[in-house]
Design a protein around this motif. Structure first.
Motif, PDB file in Angstrom:
ATOM      1  N   LEU A   1      26.735 -83.770 -73.467  1.00  0.00           N
ATOM      2  CA  LEU A   1      27.012 -83.097 -74.811  1.00  0.00           C
ATOM      3  C   LEU A   1      27.524 -81.658 -74.667  1.00  0.00           C
ATOM      4  CD1 LEU A   1      24.083 -84.542 -77.053  1.00  0.00           C
ATOM      5  CD2 LEU A   1      26.430 -85.402 -76.754  1.00  0.00           C
TER       6      LEU A   1
ATOM      7  N   VAL B   1      23.715 -79.968 -79.336  1.00  0.00           N
ATOM      8  CA  VAL B   1      23.377 -79.728 -78.019  1.00  0.00           C
ATOM      9  C   VAL B   1      21.781 -79.334 -77.743  1.00  0.00           C
ATOM     10  CG1 VAL B   1      23.895 -78.693 -75.784  1.00  0.00           C
ATOM     11  CG2 VAL B   1      25.523 -79.164 -77.581  1.00  0.00           C
TER      12      VAL B   1
ATOM     13  N   ALA C   1      19.472 -82.165 -78.530  1.00  0.00           N
ATOM     14  CA  ALA C   1      19.687 -83.009 -77.361  1.00  0.00           C
ATOM     15  C   ALA C   1      18.815 -82.481 -76.040  1.00  0.00           C
ATOM     16  CB  ALA C   1      20.995 -83.309 -76.782  1.00  0.00           C
TER      17      ALA C   1
ATOM     18  N   TYR D   1      21.804 -85.967 -70.253  1.00  0.00           N
ATOM     19  CA  TYR D   1      22.591 -86.223 -71.780  1.00  0.00           C
ATOM     20  C   TYR D   1      22.782 -84.906 -72.460  1.00  0.00           C
ATOM     21  CZ  TYR D   1      21.465 -91.105 -71.439  1.00  0.00           C
ATOM     22  OH  TYR D   1      21.272 -92.400 -70.909  1.00  0.00           O
TER      23      TYR D   1
ATOM     24  N   ALA E   1      22.024 -89.876 -77.727  1.00  0.00           N
ATOM     25  CA  ALA E   1      23.144 -89.134 -77.355  1.00  0.00           C
ATOM     26  C   ALA E   1      24.582 -89.335 -78.056  1.00  0.00           C
ATOM     27  CB  ALA E   1      23.278 -89.030 -75.875  1.00  0.00           C
TER      28      ALA E   1
ATOM     29  N   GLY F   1      26.580 -86.896 -79.950  1.00  0.00           N
ATOM     30  CA  GLY F   1      28.065 -86.840 -79.752  1.00  0.00           C
ATOM     31  C   GLY F   1      28.893 -86.869 -80.938  1.00  0.00           C
TER      32      GLY F   1
END
Length: 467
Positions: A147, A132, A135, A143, A100, A104
């Motif tokens: 994000l 995103v 993720a 997470y 993550a 990020g």
């Protein structure tokens, strides 16, 4: 009747559900799906694309921008990648938090570049959807949410603040504020929709993967049990003759020995030999071997094995074998997966039946079909539309079910999968007269045993009539 019980999981480690409430064990999201090495490679590709776009806009299209600052932002991303490679952390196993953090970083780095090149009016702002979504497809739900909040903040900031880009030539297009907010809305909608689809797809894929693993475990377990049964039958066959000899000799010794300790020992030998014969007899009641006798079974033997464990319950369990008038029932191959699946169907029916369960086997020249029907409440409408999928269940708790099983909703999925692997067509519905009905149908050549050498037949070995 609802879905079937799951297999006996007592020998397996307990499964701890995820905090997201999706019923998946911890670690099933990102384990083996994404690594830092993958993210590092993807970042190199992203940085290369950013460099080409910035240089092309500046020198080919003649846009006036903060070129030095843009190259610095791209350089920071490249330096960070080199730092990860030098530390060799890109090759190390990564947890969700580390992954993550990498995603990020991508969001922040790309947002800074968008800020320097016109803000949200830059159409490449849509690239924020990628981190995103990635993720959502690989990490635990919290997470992607974090994000997503980070990406939303970056989109909002680049909507309000940005460094303008001057177009070459006398005409300088002006982007109205309403267009900027529309671009921001479109970007956020794309992030939410794409990430949501990716998350839902990943959850379903993980659930299916877990269910298939359990199915393979059940099949392997049934095959091991079948092999053990074969060993038991072979041992009983081999030990029968010497055990009979021991019994005869022990009886002769007992008859010819006067009263005393030696006679008591001889009588003990006789009783223990009789006990051994009884044990071997029980071992051969349901033998499973690959020889001509035990690798095949009649339809009557099949239904006997399927209902055997439930004929003494409070629910009446009956079975019927029917075919065309005068037709001889076929002998079928002994398949542990079929026995396991049909036994699960019967067990499930017993749990939901009011008073009766009927197992009916029909055959003709082309097909063999087995139907399990109960007189219970039947499948509910919402369950009926989703049967065949894993984790679909309305089974009562173990304290209120006749079998005492508590399932995760894998039982029907496992049984259906096992049967379909043998070529069966599985159907389930509510019977017209009430209750639920589950049937499996095979082409006769897919389940019928090969003709036995020497014309051997099992008809004479059928157990007593069904109860």
């Amino acid at each position: 009747m609802a879905t079937l019980v799951q297999p006996d999981m007592r020998s397996q480690p307990p499964i701890e559900d995820s905090p997201a409430g999706d019923g998946l064990p911890h670690g099933l999201y990102a384990q083996g799906r994404l690594g830092l090495g993958t993210l590092v490679s993807m970042r190199w590709a992203l940085l290369g694309g950013e460099l080409l776009l910035v240089l092309g806009a500046a020198y080919w299209r003649g846009l006036q921008m903060q070129l030095g600052a843009c190259l610095a932002v791209i350089g920071v991303g490249a330096a960070y990648n080199l730092f990860l490679i030098m530390r060799r952390s890109a090759r190390a196993p990564a947890n969700d938090r580390a992954l993550a953090e990498q995603l990020g970083f991508n969001i922040v780095q790309l947002s800074l570049l968008m800020f320097l090149t016109g803000g949200v009016a830059n159409p490449f702002i849509l690239l924020l959807i990628t981190p995103v979504t990635l993720a959502a497809a690989t990490l635990r739900p919290r997470y992607p949410l974090i994000l997503g909040v980070l990406a939303t903040a970056c989109v909002a900031l680049t909507t309000v603040w940005w460094v303008p880009v001057q177009w070459a030539g006398p005409v300088h297009p002006v982007v109205p504020p309403s267009y900027r907010w529309l671009m921001a809305s479109a970007t956020l909608t794309g992030i939410a929709a794409t990430a949501g689809y990716a998350w839902r797809t990943a959850v379903e894929a993980a659930r299916m993967e877990l269910a298939l693993n359990v199915t393979r475990t059940v099949l392997a377990r049934e095959q091991r049990l079948s092999a053990l049964g074969g060993l038991a039958a072979a041992a009983a066959h081999e030990l029968g003759t010497p055990l009979a000899t021991i019994t005869v000799v022990a009886k002769e010794l007992a008859n010819q020995t006067p009263d005393g300790p030696l006679r008591e020992d001889a009588e003990l030998l006789v009783s223990q030999a009789a006990r051994c014969r009884e044990i071997l007899k029980r071992l051969t009641q349901t033998p499973d071997t690959d020889d001509v006798v035990h690798s095949r079974m009649t339809l009557l033997q099949f239904v006997n094995e399927v209902i055997e464990a439930h004929i003494h319950t409070e629910v009446r369990v009956e079975a019927l074998v029917a075919g065309p008038p005068g037709a001889r029932p076929p002998e079928i191959r002994r398949m542990p997966e079929v026995l396991h699946a049909m036994t699960s169907f019967v067990e499930n029916a017993v749990d939901f039946a009011r008073s009766e369960v009927l197992v009916r086997v029909r055959f003709d020249n082309q097909t063999v079909a087995v139907e399990v029907r109960d007189d219970g409440p039947g499948f509910s409408a919402d369950i009926l539309t989703r049967l065949g999928q894993p984790y679909v269940t309305s089974r009562p708790g173990g304290e209120s079910s006749r079998s005492g099983h508590v399932g995760m909703g894998l039982g029907f999925f496992i049984a259906k999968t096992l049967l379909e692997r043998t070529g069966a067509v599985v159907d389930f519905n509510n019977a017209r007269g009430g209750g639920a009905s589950i049937s499996a149908r095979w082409r006769r050549d897919m389940i019928e045993a090969e003709p036995a050498p020497g014309g051997f037949e099992l008809g004479a070995l059928d157990p007593s009539p069904l109860q």
